[in-house]
Design a protein around this motif. Sequence first.
Motif: not given
Length: 138
Positions: A55-82
Amino acid sequence: MLEFPKLPFDFDVLDSGAFPLIRRHAQQYFKGRTVILGDAAHTINPLAGQGVNLGFKDVQCLVDLLVHSSDLPMATLLKRYQMLRKPHNLLMQTAMDVFYKGSKSNLGVVRALRKMVLFGAQHSGQLKNKVMKYAMGL
């Protein structure tokens, strides 16, 4: 203690839930703008705190993507998280299942194999260190 950085945006937790502690894994980690992580996405046999570590790793991954890939469309960012988290979560679930079932078996061949594997793991040097770091989320 693990701490996550302050986020440069606000969010609201809309709901929560509870799930039995057995192996389950979501087919999708998001739908639209709704995201699940931790025990909501994957439950695991409660050995050695691995469920919370995942769970901690999931959160860290999602936070990293939201902070460092905020230029991506949300659907693309969430696909990358998954895509990033799903294989790791399935691997740890499977490893914990094998470990749990192997540790509970009284079959002679399984007991002998378990003894050999544990002896080998104890004396594997750098491999042991890498496995331990992975399991601890380091």
